[in-house]
Scaffold this motif. Structure first.
Motif, PDB file in Angstrom:
ATOM      1  N   ILE A   1       0.860  -1.184   0.000  1.00 52.85           N
ATOM      2  CA  ILE A   1       0.000   0.000   0.000  1.00 52.85           C
ATOM      3  C   ILE A   1       0.899   1.237   0.000  1.00 52.85           C
ATOM      4  CG2 ILE A   1      -1.911   1.188   1.125  1.00 52.85           C
ATOM      5  CD1 ILE A   1      -2.364  -1.448   2.745  1.00 52.85           C
ATOM      6  N   PHE A   2       0.959   1.927  -1.122  1.00 55.24           N
ATOM      7  CA  PHE A   2       1.739   3.162  -1.225  1.00 55.24           C
ATOM      8  C   PHE A   2       0.831   4.338  -0.867  1.00 55.24           C
ATOM      9  CE2 PHE A   2       3.768   0.171  -4.092  1.00 55.24           C
ATOM     10  CZ  PHE A   2       5.126   0.387  -3.892  1.00 55.24           C
ATOM     11  N   VAL A   3       1.331   5.213   0.004  1.00 54.68           N
ATOM     12  CA  VAL A   3       0.550   6.375   0.427  1.00 54.68           C
ATOM     13  C   VAL A   3       1.427   7.622   0.301  1.00 54.68           C
ATOM     14  CG1 VAL A   3      -0.982   7.315   2.189  1.00 54.68           C
ATOM     15  CG2 VAL A   3      -0.532   4.857   2.138  1.00 54.68           C
ATOM     16  N   ALA A   4       0.919   8.633  -0.403  1.00 55.57           N
ATOM     17  CA  ALA A   4       1.649   9.891  -0.583  1.00 55.57           C
ATOM     18  C   ALA A   4       1.002  10.991   0.248  1.00 55.57           C
ATOM     19  CB  ALA A   4       1.660  10.286  -2.055  1.00 55.57           C
ATOM     20  N   PHE A   5       1.833  11.936   0.719  1.00 56.41           N
ATOM     21  CA  PHE A   5       1.357  13.030   1.563  1.00 56.41           C
ATOM     22  C   PHE A   5       1.865  14.365   1.022  1.00 56.41           C
ATOM     23  CE2 PHE A   5       1.274   9.286   4.191  1.00 56.41           C
ATOM     24  CZ  PHE A   5       0.077   9.412   4.884  1.00 56.41           C
ATOM     25  N   PRO A   6       1.125  15.436   1.282  1.00 58.17           N
ATOM     26  CA  PRO A   6       1.565  16.754   0.799  1.00 58.17           C
ATOM     27  C   PRO A   6       2.787  17.280   1.533  1.00 58.17           C
ATOM     28  CG  PRO A   6      -0.398  16.965   2.168  1.00 58.17           C
ATOM     29  CD  PRO A   6      -0.189  15.500   1.954  1.00 58.17           C
ATOM     30  N   SER A   7       3.036  16.761   2.731  1.00 55.74           N
ATOM     31  CA  SER A   7       4.196  17.211   3.508  1.00 55.74           C
ATOM     32  C   SER A   7       4.644  16.089   4.432  1.00 55.74           C
ATOM     33  CB  SER A   7       3.848  18.460   4.329  1.00 55.74           C
ATOM     34  OG  SER A   7       2.776  18.176   5.224  1.00 55.74           O
ATOM     35  N   LYS A   8       5.862  16.192   4.899  1.00 51.73           N
ATOM     36  CA  LYS A   8       6.411  15.186   5.800  1.00 51.73           C
ATOM     37  C   LYS A   8       6.003  15.496   7.232  1.00 51.73           C
ATOM     38  CE  LYS A   8      10.829  13.253   7.369  1.00 51.73           C
ATOM     39  NZ  LYS A   8      12.293  13.225   7.174  1.00 51.73           N
ATOM     40  N   PHE A   9       5.474  14.494   7.930  1.00 53.10           N
ATOM     41  CA  PHE A   9       5.063  14.683   9.322  1.00 53.10           C
ATOM     42  C   PHE A   9       5.831  13.771  10.272  1.00 53.10           C
ATOM     43  CE2 PHE A   9       2.296  11.594   7.274  1.00 53.10           C
ATOM     44  CZ  PHE A   9       2.381  10.506   8.123  1.00 53.10           C
ATOM     45  N   TRP A  10       6.510  12.757   9.739  1.00 56.45           N
ATOM     46  CA  TRP A  10       7.234  11.827  10.604  1.00 56.45           C
ATOM     47  C   TRP A  10       8.618  12.391  10.916  1.00 56.45           C
ATOM     48  CZ3 TRP A  10       5.324  10.776   5.750  1.00 56.45           C
ATOM     49  CH2 TRP A  10       6.241  10.740   4.700  1.00 56.45           C
ATOM     50  N   THR A  11       9.058  12.149  12.122  1.00 53.94           N
ATOM     51  CA  THR A  11      10.357  12.659  12.579  1.00 53.94           C
ATOM     52  C   THR A  11      11.417  11.562  12.594  1.00 53.94           C
ATOM     53  OG1 THR A  11       9.686  12.237  14.871  1.00 53.94           O
ATOM     54  CG2 THR A  11       9.313  14.456  13.996  1.00 53.94           C
ATOM     55  N   ASP A  12      11.004  10.322  12.377  1.00 56.36           N
ATOM     56  CA  ASP A  12      11.932   9.196  12.433  1.00 56.36           C
ATOM     57  C   ASP A  12      12.924   9.265  11.272  1.00 56.36           C
ATOM     58  OD1 ASP A  12      10.261   7.898  14.562  1.00 56.36           O
ATOM     59  OD2 ASP A  12       8.833   7.849  12.900  1.00 56.36           O
ATOM     60  N   GLN A  13      14.176   8.958  11.555  1.00 58.96           N
ATOM     61  CA  GLN A  13      15.228   8.979  10.539  1.00 58.96           C
ATOM     62  C   GLN A  13      15.545   7.577  10.018  1.00 58.96           C
ATOM     63  OE1 GLN A  13      16.422  11.983   9.452  1.00 58.96           O
ATOM     64  NE2 GLN A  13      14.832  12.772  10.828  1.00 58.96           N
ATOM     65  N   THR A  14      14.835   6.580  10.493  1.00 58.11           N
ATOM     66  CA  THR A  14      15.111   5.194  10.114  1.00 58.11           C
ATOM     67  C   THR A  14      14.422   4.838   8.798  1.00 58.11           C
ATOM     68  OG1 THR A  14      13.263   4.549  11.534  1.00 58.11           O
ATOM     69  CG2 THR A  14      15.479   4.377  12.461  1.00 58.11           C
ATOM     70  N   GLN A  15      14.860   3.699   8.211  1.00 58.29           N
ATOM     71  CA  GLN A  15      14.283   3.245   6.950  1.00 58.29           C
ATOM     72  C   GLN A  15      12.904   2.617   7.148  1.00 58.29           C
ATOM     73  OE1 GLN A  15      17.133   0.868   4.615  1.00 58.29           O
ATOM     74  NE2 GLN A  15      18.807   1.892   5.697  1.00 58.29           N
ATOM     75  N   TRP A  16      12.652   2.104   8.348  1.00 57.61           N
ATOM     76  CA  TRP A  16      11.367   1.482   8.654  1.00 57.61           C
ATOM     77  C   TRP A  16      10.810   2.007   9.971  1.00 57.61           C
ATOM     78  CZ3 TRP A  16      14.504  -1.155   5.397  1.00 57.61           C
ATOM     79  CH2 TRP A  16      13.904  -1.842   4.329  1.00 57.61           C
ATOM     80  N   VAL A  17       9.482   2.019  10.049  1.00 55.27           N
ATOM     81  CA  VAL A  17       8.782   2.256  11.310  1.00 55.27           C
ATOM     82  C   VAL A  17       7.840   1.072  11.511  1.00 55.27           C
ATOM     83  CG1 VAL A  17       7.225   3.744  12.609  1.00 55.27           C
ATOM     84  CG2 VAL A  17       8.903   4.763  11.040  1.00 55.27           C
ATOM     85  N   TRP A  18       7.951   0.414  12.665  1.00 50.28           N
ATOM     86  CA  TRP A  18       7.062  -0.697  12.996  1.00 50.28           C
ATOM     87  C   TRP A  18       5.998  -0.210  13.971  1.00 50.28           C
ATOM     88  CZ3 TRP A  18      10.945  -5.267  14.196  1.00 50.28           C
ATOM     89  CH2 TRP A  18      11.615  -5.599  13.006  1.00 50.28           C
ATOM     90  N   TYR A  19       4.798  -0.735  13.782  1.00 52.15           N
ATOM     91  CA  TYR A  19       3.657  -0.313  14.596  1.00 52.15           C
ATOM     92  C   TYR A  19       3.131  -1.486  15.413  1.00 52.15           C
ATOM     93  CZ  TYR A  19      -1.126   1.280  15.632  1.00 52.15           C
ATOM     94  OH  TYR A  19      -2.298   1.628  16.257  1.00 52.15           O
ATOM     95  N   GLY A  20       2.816  -1.222  16.669  1.00 52.52           N
ATOM     96  CA  GLY A  20       2.238  -2.242  17.538  1.00 52.52           C
ATOM     97  C   GLY A  20       0.724  -2.178  17.500  1.00 52.52           C
TER      98      GLY A  20
END
Length: 442
Positions: free
Chosen positions: A283-302
């Protein structure tokens, strides 16, 4: 078919001087499950295409045994980028968490997984029956306690095999041969010609590229007569031959999309339906601006439901940023029953669910997405799934029946690779083997 196995089998046959015709169902491209989005740019207006199918060259780093995909990638100048699957930030449904605690638990899981190799060797020496990978996890002391543990486990196994440890063979999936034989590295393909370029270029190199007589596009095969070979297509065309090689996916073989005349023998039908066709939905999702602050290649969600929107690849992270040209794109992956549900429902509903998750992770100020693209391999009648997984307790004799020819009808595909099922190199090696075996037979 003109996927990886079909193209490579045709190459081996052509090299032996045998006349070959490749019938490809798609009318616009070869490549099978290596497939970039051709119908639209993503994000719209970006001038960039994305891979809805295979995306990695997996199993790199062993100079003594080179992955055959890597060889083709270098031969045809495919562009790719090394990735680090351990470059991860974990977030819960309450947002940021203590990463030290996550890393500690992640390390514990990895140590447990490493111990399985010794367990597997002992069980093999004692000739013990196969068990589920879940049973092996418990025997090694791994008991998921919370959403974080579920996320670690899902991202470490389901994300690779597209099914859960509960239904997967300990014997065939605990020690994934790809990484043991070829190395631990994985490179992410980022080429505007698409991952399929290596197959397009290879087909052209032996005279079966676009526009050639031996490659027929738009040929949806509806029936294979295998006593005296005739192949019938949806458009009414009929092809006669001495032999036929079926490179359709295991999922197609398990459905009623393709008729065999006479019907396949019971031993073949049993083998086909004994293996699993898994689903891996991107699932590819595009956004008008960046909101995530993480610098990693992946973010895992619980997530509360295991595996529900648990993996997010940050496609504007440093290794991928050049390819996406500053566009703000996240890639979420789901598998199994959740993938089936996502494929069935509308993209609008999926996007609403994704936005709830992202706002749990990053807060209410997350902007609305500007675009979404969902792969649908399970519901595509040309594939009926993404790739094969090996279920619990499957005998070698069952696999031998799966790959065995039926008179003049031969079978190939990633599902016919015992060591590398589910991988692009498995498909290539299977096509190479099938082509060579058929040459020897002829």
């Amino acid at each position: 078919g003109a996927g990886a196995s079909g193209i490579i089998a045709a190459r081996q046959l052509k090299a032996a001087g045998i006349d070959v015709t490749i019938l490809e169902a798609r009318d616009d491209a070869i490549g099978g499950r290596l497939h970039k989005v051709c119908i639209a740019e993503f994000p719209p207006g970006s001038g960039r295409f994305v891979e809805v199918g295979g995306n990695w060259i997996e199993g790199l780093g062993n100079e003594a045994e080179v992955n055959p995909v890597y060889s083709l990638a270098w031969k045809h100048d495919l562009h790719f980028q090394p990735t680090d699957f351990h470059d991860v930030t974990y977030r819960s449904n309450k947002g940021a968490v203590d990463q030290a605690g996550f890393k500690k638990r992640f390390d514990e899981f990895n140590k447990m997984a490493e111990s399985l190799e010794e367990m597997a060797e002992k069980r093999e020496q004692l000739n013990l029956v196969d068990i589920s990978l879940r049973a092996a996890y418990r025997m090694a002391g791994w008991y998921p306690q919370d959403e974080m543990d579920d996320s670690i486990e899902w991202n470490s196994f389901d994300y690779e095999q597209a099914e859960s440890p509960d239904v997967s063979s300990f014997w065939k999936t605990s020690d994934i041969k790809t990484f043991k034989h070829y190395g631990d590295g994985s490179d992410f393909v980022m080429d505007q010609r698409g991952y399929q370029h290596i197959l397009e270029a290879e087909a052209k190199s032996f005279g079966c590229g676009y526009g050639s007589e031996c490659l027929q596009l738009g040929k949806v095969v509806t029936e294979i007569q295998w006593n005296f070979v005739q192949v019938h297509c949806k458009d009414g065309s009929v092809y006669k031959a001495d032999y036929v090689v079926s490179s359709v996916s295991l999922g197609v073989l398990q459905n009623k999309d393709l008729k065999f005349t006479p019907p396949l023998p019971d031993w073949k039908i049993q083998a086909i339906h004994s293996f699993h066709m898994a689903t891996y939905t991107k699932i590819f999702v595009a956004f008008p601006s960046k909101f995530w602050t993480d610098q990693t290649q992946w973010v895992w969600y619980g997530s509360e439901r295991r595996g529900e929107y648990a993996n997010w690849q940050v496609l504007d992270a440093k290794p991928f940023k050049k390819h996406f040209g500053g566009k703000h794109v996240l890639l979420c992956t789901v598998t199994g029953e959740i993938a089936h549900r996502v494929e069935r429902q509308s993209d609008e509903k999926t996007l609403r669910e994704l936005m709830v998750v992202l706002r749990n992770m990053y807060g209410p100020s997350v902007p609305d997405a500007s675009a979404i693209l969902v792969s649908r391999w399970h519901s595509d009648p040309l594939f009926r799934g993404s790739y094969t997984n090996w279920p619990i307790g499957m005998l070698i004799e069952e696999f031998d029946n799966l790959i065995a020819p039926v008179k003049r009808l031969w079978f190939t595909g990633e599902h016919t690779s015992m060591e590398y099922f589910g991988y692009v190199h498995g498909a290539i090696l299977a096509g190479n083997r099938t082509g060579n075996d058929l040459v020897a037979c002829i």
